[in-house]
Motif scaffolding. Sequence first.
Motif, PDB file in Angstrom:
ATOM      1  N   LYS A 126       0.826  -1.218   0.000  1.00  0.00           N
ATOM      2  CA  LYS A 126       0.000   0.000   0.000  1.00  0.00           C
ATOM      3  C   LYS A 126       0.859   1.268   0.000  1.00  0.00           C
ATOM      4  O   LYS A 126       0.338   2.377  -0.013  1.00  0.00           O
ATOM      5  CB  LYS A 126      -0.899   0.014   1.247  1.00  0.00           C
ATOM      6  CG  LYS A 126      -1.883  -1.137   1.320  1.00  0.00           C
ATOM      7  CD  LYS A 126      -2.613  -1.125   2.658  1.00  0.00           C
ATOM      8  CE  LYS A 126      -3.530  -2.339   2.794  1.00  0.00           C
ATOM      9  NZ  LYS A 126      -4.141  -2.412   4.156  1.00  0.00           N
ATOM     10  N   ARG A 127       2.184   1.094   0.013  1.00  0.00           N
ATOM     11  CA  ARG A 127       3.081   2.244   0.122  1.00  0.00           C
ATOM     12  C   ARG A 127       3.588   2.658  -1.259  1.00  0.00           C
ATOM     13  O   ARG A 127       4.092   1.823  -2.014  1.00  0.00           O
ATOM     14  CB  ARG A 127       4.241   1.921   1.070  1.00  0.00           C
ATOM     15  CG  ARG A 127       3.748   1.587   2.481  1.00  0.00           C
ATOM     16  CD  ARG A 127       4.872   1.226   3.422  1.00  0.00           C
ATOM     17  NE  ARG A 127       5.727   2.372   3.706  1.00  0.00           N
ATOM     18  CZ  ARG A 127       6.790   2.315   4.514  1.00  0.00           C
ATOM     19  NH1 ARG A 127       7.112   1.164   5.093  1.00  0.00           N
ATOM     20  NH2 ARG A 127       7.512   3.391   4.719  1.00  0.00           N
ATOM     21  N   PRO A 128       3.464   3.922  -1.618  1.00  0.00           N
ATOM     22  CA  PRO A 128       3.724   4.360  -2.996  1.00  0.00           C
ATOM     23  C   PRO A 128       5.184   4.229  -3.416  1.00  0.00           C
ATOM     24  O   PRO A 128       6.100   4.473  -2.630  1.00  0.00           O
ATOM     25  CB  PRO A 128       3.295   5.830  -2.979  1.00  0.00           C
ATOM     26  CG  PRO A 128       3.359   6.243  -1.540  1.00  0.00           C
ATOM     27  CD  PRO A 128       3.018   5.023  -0.744  1.00  0.00           C
ATOM     28  N   ILE A 129       5.357   3.867  -4.692  1.00  0.00           N
ATOM     29  CA  ILE A 129       6.705   3.762  -5.246  1.00  0.00           C
ATOM     30  C   ILE A 129       6.742   4.255  -6.703  1.00  0.00           C
ATOM     31  O   ILE A 129       7.785   4.254  -7.352  1.00  0.00           O
ATOM     32  CB  ILE A 129       7.217   2.309  -5.136  1.00  0.00           C
ATOM     33  CG1 ILE A 129       8.746   2.269  -5.179  1.00  0.00           C
ATOM     34  CG2 ILE A 129       6.589   1.418  -6.235  1.00  0.00           C
ATOM     35  CD1 ILE A 129       9.334   0.968  -4.687  1.00  0.00           C
ATOM     36  N   ALA A 130       5.592   4.744  -7.200  1.00  0.00           N
ATOM     37  CA  ALA A 130       5.482   5.159  -8.601  1.00  0.00           C
ATOM     38  C   ALA A 130       6.500   6.229  -9.003  1.00  0.00           C
ATOM     39  O   ALA A 130       7.065   6.142 -10.109  1.00  0.00           O
ATOM     40  CB  ALA A 130       4.054   5.631  -8.902  1.00  0.00           C
ATOM     41  N   PRO A 131       6.774   7.265  -8.182  1.00  0.00           N
ATOM     42  CA  PRO A 131       7.754   8.270  -8.618  1.00  0.00           C
ATOM     43  C   PRO A 131       9.132   7.673  -8.900  1.00  0.00           C
ATOM     44  O   PRO A 131       9.808   8.082  -9.840  1.00  0.00           O
ATOM     45  CB  PRO A 131       7.795   9.260  -7.447  1.00  0.00           C
ATOM     46  CG  PRO A 131       6.454   9.124  -6.799  1.00  0.00           C
ATOM     47  CD  PRO A 131       6.120   7.665  -6.914  1.00  0.00           C
ATOM     48  N   LEU A 132       9.539   6.689  -8.110  1.00  0.00           N
ATOM     49  CA  LEU A 132      10.839   6.057  -8.326  1.00  0.00           C
ATOM     50  C   LEU A 132      10.820   5.219  -9.602  1.00  0.00           C
ATOM     51  O   LEU A 132      11.773   5.232 -10.389  1.00  0.00           O
ATOM     52  CB  LEU A 132      11.204   5.194  -7.118  1.00  0.00           C
ATOM     53  CG  LEU A 132      12.528   4.425  -7.214  1.00  0.00           C
ATOM     54  CD1 LEU A 132      13.698   5.362  -7.467  1.00  0.00           C
ATOM     55  CD2 LEU A 132      12.766   3.612  -5.927  1.00  0.00           C
ATOM     56  N   VAL A 133       9.728   4.492  -9.816  1.00  0.00           N
ATOM     57  CA  VAL A 133       9.611   3.675 -11.028  1.00  0.00           C
ATOM     58  C   VAL A 133       9.665   4.560 -12.266  1.00  0.00           C
ATOM     59  O   VAL A 133      10.341   4.247 -13.262  1.00  0.00           O
ATOM     60  CB  VAL A 133       8.316   2.837 -10.985  1.00  0.00           C
ATOM     61  CG1 VAL A 133       8.069   2.138 -12.323  1.00  0.00           C
ATOM     62  CG2 VAL A 133       8.388   1.807  -9.866  1.00  0.00           C
ATOM     63  N   SER A 134       8.983   5.711 -12.234  1.00  0.00           N
ATOM     64  CA  SER A 134       8.997   6.638 -13.366  1.00  0.00           C
ATOM     65  C   SER A 134      10.409   7.160 -13.634  1.00  0.00           C
ATOM     66  O   SER A 134      10.833   7.282 -14.793  1.00  0.00           O
ATOM     67  CB  SER A 134       8.053   7.814 -13.100  1.00  0.00           C
ATOM     68  OG  SER A 134       6.714   7.372 -13.007  1.00  0.00           O
TER      69      SER A 134
END
Length: 426
Positions: A126-134
């Motif tokens: 549930k913890r965001p990681i999208a900015p790093l993936v982008s």
Amino acid sequence: MPHSLPDALTIVPPGRPLVGRVAPPGSKSITNRALLLAALAHGTSRLSGALKSKDTTLMAAALRQMGVVVEEPDATSFIVTSSGRLQPPTEPLFLGNAGTATRFLTAAVATVAGEVVVDGDEDMRKRPIAPLVSALRALGVDADAPTGCPPVTIRGKGTFAAGRVEIDAGLSSQYVSALLMISPLGEGPIEVALTGTEIGARGYVDLTLSAMRAFGAQVDQVDAGTWRVDAKGYRATDYAIEPDASAATYLWGAEALTGGNIDLGVAADAFTQPDAAAQAVLAQFPNMPSVIDGSQMQDAVPTLAVVAAFNNHPVRFTGIANLRVKETDRVRAVANELNRILPGLGTEEGDDLLVASDPELARKLAGRNSRIEIETYHDHRIAMAFALAGLRIPNIVILDPACTGKTYPEYWDMLEGLGVTLQPER
């Protein structure tokens, strides 16, 4: 305490100042940085003063899955031997709810020639990681996180492009640290730049830069939000890890609430970790500031909020929106558990936390015989912070006390060593 912790612990107020000497465990933040950098360096590195906890154990296990030799000769040391390159693991990397390890390894496995899945438990998912993936995609890395949270699948080529990469660090400084730490392994110089001025505790980026330089990286700060990293790799080194400032906040809090004197063996101004700033705030108790900006000492906020419950005047915590995406929503969790102690004691106002401090709180609750069960949400910091309330208020019961093993396995032993009675319940 017995080796196997009970389902709950009741804290018995000591009724006296807590006095003694306590050596805090090694820094979790620095230990996990050092473990990864040692794994990315060719040769053998010796890490001393390290933390052995659930989070660092998960990091070490993941590195072993990728061919790194991680030995543990004693309770506070790691010896890491690596070729300088991570190998494809045969199974997904499981990192529980260790945010630091998850973010760092999501970036690090971009150096692997092969597919790697980085995953965690239900809370981590549930913890965001999208900015790093982008940001990794901008470097040409094949990275995928369909939900914007773990699991993340990385299909690496063993290297990645040079150039400029921008990262939104508003949710976590760990994204910046993750990118910085892999940058020496790119095909050429990499410039890591913030997309805005907002960044979660900037002091943790400084910890990252210091550790990188110790392992031989060449990093230059271009401006307040941009760093240039040369592609020179890392060299193995012997590295001493300082005590954990986040753990120290519980000792400073205990000292404040009991009028005690606890010698940590290290002065507050000797820490390089941002949470050490909490000591100056706690030293003002019972006249802590009416507004506390928690943005640069986020892990200290639960400690500060519990101590603030006994302050002479109300305290508002600002700059803490990032606490909503920690192991649990810590803004909500702290407010909820303060209200179990006394309804109205904690209030969420937007992303601020308002503590309706009452210097008479302990006296008002002294005669109450009913249990006050503190829900910990599997969050080590909620458990450790609210145990401090039990130093003044009777019948504070901490549920799931074993969750402190995430970063401070000896926490309950430490309290008992200072003379606090803990009553186990099953």
